[in-house]
Design a protein around this motif. Structure first.
Motif, short mmCIF file in Angstrom:
data_model
loop_
_atom_site.label_atom_id
_atom_site.label_comp_id
_atom_site.label_asym_id
_atom_site.label_seq_id
_atom_site.Cartn_x
_atom_site.Cartn_y
_atom_site.Cartn_z
N CYS A 153 -57.75 67.21 15.10
CA CYS A 153 -56.72 67.37 16.12
C CYS A 153 -55.42 67.76 15.45
O CYS A 153 -55.09 67.23 14.38
N ASP A 154 -54.68 68.68 16.05
CA ASP A 154 -53.37 69.00 15.53
C ASP A 154 -52.47 67.78 15.66
O ASP A 154 -52.66 66.93 16.53
N CYS A 155 -51.46 67.74 14.80
CA CYS A 155 -50.59 66.57 14.72
C CYS A 155 -49.21 66.86 15.31
O CYS A 155 -48.22 66.25 14.90
N ASP A 156 -49.13 67.78 16.27
CA ASP A 156 -47.83 68.23 16.79
C ASP A 156 -47.58 67.83 18.23
O ASP A 156 -46.66 68.33 18.87
N ALA A 157 -48.41 66.93 18.78
CA ALA A 157 -48.27 66.42 20.14
C ALA A 157 -48.58 67.47 21.21
O ALA A 157 -48.21 67.31 22.37
N SER A 158 -49.29 68.53 20.82
CA SER A 158 -49.71 69.52 21.82
C SER A 158 -51.05 69.16 22.45
O SER A 158 -51.39 69.67 23.52
N PRO A 201 -52.90 75.75 29.03
CA PRO A 201 -51.46 75.48 28.89
C PRO A 201 -50.88 74.68 30.06
O PRO A 201 -51.18 74.94 31.22
N ARG A 202 -50.05 73.71 29.72
CA ARG A 202 -49.31 72.92 30.69
C ARG A 202 -47.84 72.92 30.28
O ARG A 202 -47.48 72.43 29.22
N GLY A 203 -47.02 73.48 31.10
CA GLY A 203 -45.60 73.48 30.78
C GLY A 203 -45.14 74.78 30.16
O GLY A 203 -45.91 75.49 29.50
N PRO A 218 -46.54 71.72 25.37
CA PRO A 218 -45.57 72.30 24.42
C PRO A 218 -45.50 71.44 23.17
O PRO A 218 -45.31 70.22 23.26
N ARG A 219 -45.69 72.04 22.03
CA ARG A 219 -45.73 71.28 20.79
C ARG A 219 -44.35 70.77 20.40
O ARG A 219 -43.33 71.28 20.86
N SER A 220 -44.33 69.79 19.53
CA SER A 220 -43.09 69.27 18.97
C SER A 220 -42.78 70.06 17.71
O SER A 220 -43.59 70.13 16.79
N GLY A 221 -41.61 70.69 17.66
CA GLY A 221 -41.25 71.49 16.49
C GLY A 221 -41.88 72.86 16.53
O GLY A 221 -42.53 73.26 17.49
N LYS A 222 -41.74 73.60 15.43
CA LYS A 222 -42.21 74.98 15.36
C LYS A 222 -43.56 75.05 14.65
O LYS A 222 -43.77 74.40 13.63
#
Length: 240
Positions: A84-89, A116-118, A195-199
């Protein structure tokens, strides 16, 4: 229904400067599962935050998404391994259903198809790159997949048996290609994509997306993978 015990699942979370997202992500790891946060050279204190929140931190100095994922796989010990990605997406709590499907013998690899949500959850350039790669993957393997999303689950020993070699952006694609070549059954499940946290470090820009596509095209150009000893991680079918 298959029973998945508390100590039978490890979740690999590749991490590069995700201090802001880590509390949200780790709070959603299913109870009893082990979170393996692979620190890929963070400078924002991500490793310390992960430890404080109860995660196992796996250092990986070699930069690259694949390098981080594979370091986590090698550190895993459970019967089932998830990514799982670690960016809260993506919500790692959704992996419970993925693992149950694998444990029940319904499939061998479950992939999350991102919905996608948001606003800004999935930039146009990243979506376009994913669409192009999905079409190339279909031509290469026959799998009718729509996404190469990072939320996924499978048996750890079976994945190790694929002998993945990519250590860059092509790692998740090589996993699917080799699984198809080995006859695994592959399933997609819709998952909310936030939407992820950060870039994003991989597809946050057109250039990053192009580099990822380049890495993945190299994977698609590899000759078909032939397992050293045919075994049943799965059989042909699933999403084909």
């Amino acid at each position: 229904m298959a029973v998945v015990t508390e100590n039978s699942v490890d979740v690999v979370l590749p991490c590069l400067n995700e201090a802001e997202a880590l509390p949200w992500v780790l709070a959603r790891i299913p109870a009893g599962w082990r979170a393996l946060v692979v620190d890929n050279g963070s400078t924002d204190g991500s490793a310390d935050i992960a430890r404080a929140l109860g995660a196992t931190v796996v250092p990986e100095s070699r930069r690259g998404f694949g390098a981080a994922c594979h370091a986590g796989l090698l550190a895993a010990e459970a019967e089932y391994v998830c990514f799982c990605d670690c960016d809260a997406s993506l919500d790692p709590g959704l992996l419970s259903g993925f693992v149950r499907a694998v444990a029940a013998g319904e499939t061998d690899l479950v992939l999350g198809r991102r919905r996608p949500r948001g606003r800004g959850a999935w930039p146009a350039h990243a979506r376009a790159g994913n669409l192009a790669l999905s079409r190339m993957l279909r031509r290469r393997t026959g799998l009718r997949l729509h996404d190469l999303g990072p939320l996924r689950a499978m048996r750890r020993e079976a994945l190790l048996g694929l002998h993945l070699t990519d250590r860059r952006s092509g790692y998740p694609l090589q996993m699917v290609v080799r699984a198809a070549d080995a006859g695994w059954r592959v399933r997609e499940e819709d998952v909310p994509y936030l939407p992820r946290s950060g870039k994003s470090k991989v597809t946050g820009t057109w250039r990053g997306t192009w580099n990822a596509v380049r890495d993945m095209r190299a994977v698609l150009a590899e000759p078909p993978y032939v397992p050293a000893a045919p075994g049943r991680a799965g059989r042909a079918g699933g999403a084909r």
